[in-house]
Design an enzyme around this catalytic site. Structure first.
Site, mmCIF file in Angstrom:
data_model
loop_
_atom_site.group_PDB
_atom_site.id
_atom_site.type_symbol
_atom_site.label_atom_id
_atom_site.label_comp_id
_atom_site.label_asym_id
_atom_site.label_seq_id
_atom_site.Cartn_x
_atom_site.Cartn_y
_atom_site.Cartn_z
ATOM 1 N N HIS A 274 19.672 69.514 53.204
ATOM 2 C CA HIS A 274 20.219 70.598 52.380
ATOM 3 C C HIS A 274 20.675 70.070 51.020
ATOM 4 C CE1 HIS A 274 22.591 74.385 51.732
ATOM 5 N NE2 HIS A 274 23.302 73.561 50.970
ATOM 6 N N GLU A 275 21.473 69.012 51.017
ATOM 7 C CA GLU A 275 22.049 68.532 49.762
ATOM 8 C C GLU A 275 20.985 67.937 48.834
ATOM 9 O OE1 GLU A 275 24.950 69.432 49.045
ATOM 10 O OE2 GLU A 275 25.564 70.051 51.049
ATOM 11 N N HIS A 278 19.716 70.555 46.571
ATOM 12 C CA HIS A 278 20.538 70.770 45.380
ATOM 13 C C HIS A 278 20.245 69.726 44.310
ATOM 14 C CE1 HIS A 278 22.775 74.016 47.045
ATOM 15 N NE2 HIS A 278 23.482 73.300 47.902
ATOM 16 N N HIS A 284 21.489 78.002 46.509
ATOM 17 C CA HIS A 284 21.467 78.438 47.900
ATOM 18 C C HIS A 284 20.445 79.544 48.125
ATOM 19 C CE1 HIS A 284 25.675 76.662 48.601
ATOM 20 N NE2 HIS A 284 24.755 75.878 49.130
#
Length: 318
Positions: A274-275, A278, A284
């Site tokens: 997930h990170e 980013h 998101h």
């Protein structure tokens, strides 16, 4: 050569240790800061209820509420007065409605049980509300026709990206807290980077020993020098920054594991995937199946990129 039973026993114990999932038990998980939300269920505009000021801070932290920061707003002084009180005002109702809309819930502006339950889930510390430009919105529409889906991904304001010449990204590790061994972290992150490498034009490689990579990964407690302090166990799990800052921080107070077996453990690799999204420029997603969905349930493993994640990274760099 004579048979040595101690060598066989040693080899067996080594194999056993390698096969056991690594779990790191951190601080006691009792004082979770999101627990204040329990007492606010049913609140709505017009009420004054103790604890609503904490909800305002929550919604401001995650991008839904802004009291008095718009210098062109003639009602700035009036808004500032409400920022730290317990009144359920118009701005708070609008923030709750925006939150409910993002998470595809019934939009009422009332703190119903579904809204409270969603807010209480551990989550990524990156704010939710990100607006795409008109050009990128039309690109998303083309992508949705191509894949026959409704795009739910988003981007950081201004759509920061790594430059076209920067397709090979290096990463290194620097922590202010010892949580897992470096070899474990290397293995976890190598697999997480590979998932994005397989669907994008990027390649990833660990920086040479002693060098600082384009991406720096580490574990930290509380305030750790990036102006975004962690809040203890069970709340904000991790955060990362948009290109080209390249910082990815785990909250050292969480109960991390390489293979969660109960509802108190958080999967290191799932959060890493997930990170990294980013770090590459994705905000998101509001597709609950997507890696880039903001909330994350402990005890679960969610490591595979979904269509919305793949469409998002390709739209950003197409």
């Amino acid at each position: 050569m004579a048979f040595n039973p101690s060598l066989l026993l040693g080899a067996f114990l080594l194999l056993l240790l390698v096969s056991i999932p690594i779990t790191v038990h951190c601080k006691d998980h009792t004082g979770k800061s999101f627990d204040f939300l329990h007492h606010l269920e049913g609140c709505h505009k017009g009420q004054t209820v103790k604890g609503l000021h904490a909800l305002k801070r929550y919604l401001q932290k995650f991008g839904y509420l802004n009291y008095g920061h718009d210098h062109h707003d003639s009602s700035k002084n009036r808004n500032l007065k409400h920022a730290n009180n317990d009144e359920f005002d118009d701005l708070l109702e609008s923030a709750v409605r925006a939150y409910q809309s993002n998470y595809h819930m019934k939009v009422t502006g009332i703190l119903d049980s579904d809204t409270i339950q969603e807010m209480m889930l551990p989550r990524c510390g990156v704010p939710d509300v990100v607006k795409a430009t008109n050009a990128m919105s039309s690109r998303k529409m083309k992508q949705s026709k191509l894949f026959n889906t409704t795009p739910q991904y988003s981007f950081f304001p201004g759509m920061p990206r790594w430059p076209p010449s920067k397709t090979r990204l290096t990463y290194s590790f620097r922590s202010s807290a010892k949580v897992v061994g470096i070899q474990v972290l290397r293995s976890v992150c190598s697999r997480a980077f590979r998932r994005w490498q397989n669907v994008s034009h990027f390649t990833f490689q660990e920086a040479r020993r002693g060098a600082t990579g384009d991406i720096v990964i580490g574990f930290h407690h509380g305030g750790h020098g990036d102006q975004y302090p962690f809040d203890g166990p069970g709340n904000t799990l991790a955060h990362a920054f948009a290109p080209q800052r390249g910082w990815f921080h785990y909250d050292a107070d969480e109960n991390w594991s390489t293979n969660p077996v109960n509802m108190t453990q958080v999967d290191l690799e799932s959060v890493a995937v997930h990170e990294i999204g980013h770090i590459l420029g994705l905000g998101h997603s509001y597709d609950r199946n997507a890696i880039m969905f903001p909330s994350f349930s402990p005890g679960t493993i969610k490591r595979n990129l979904r269509a919305d994640d793949i469409e998002g990274i390709r739209a950003l760099y197409s």
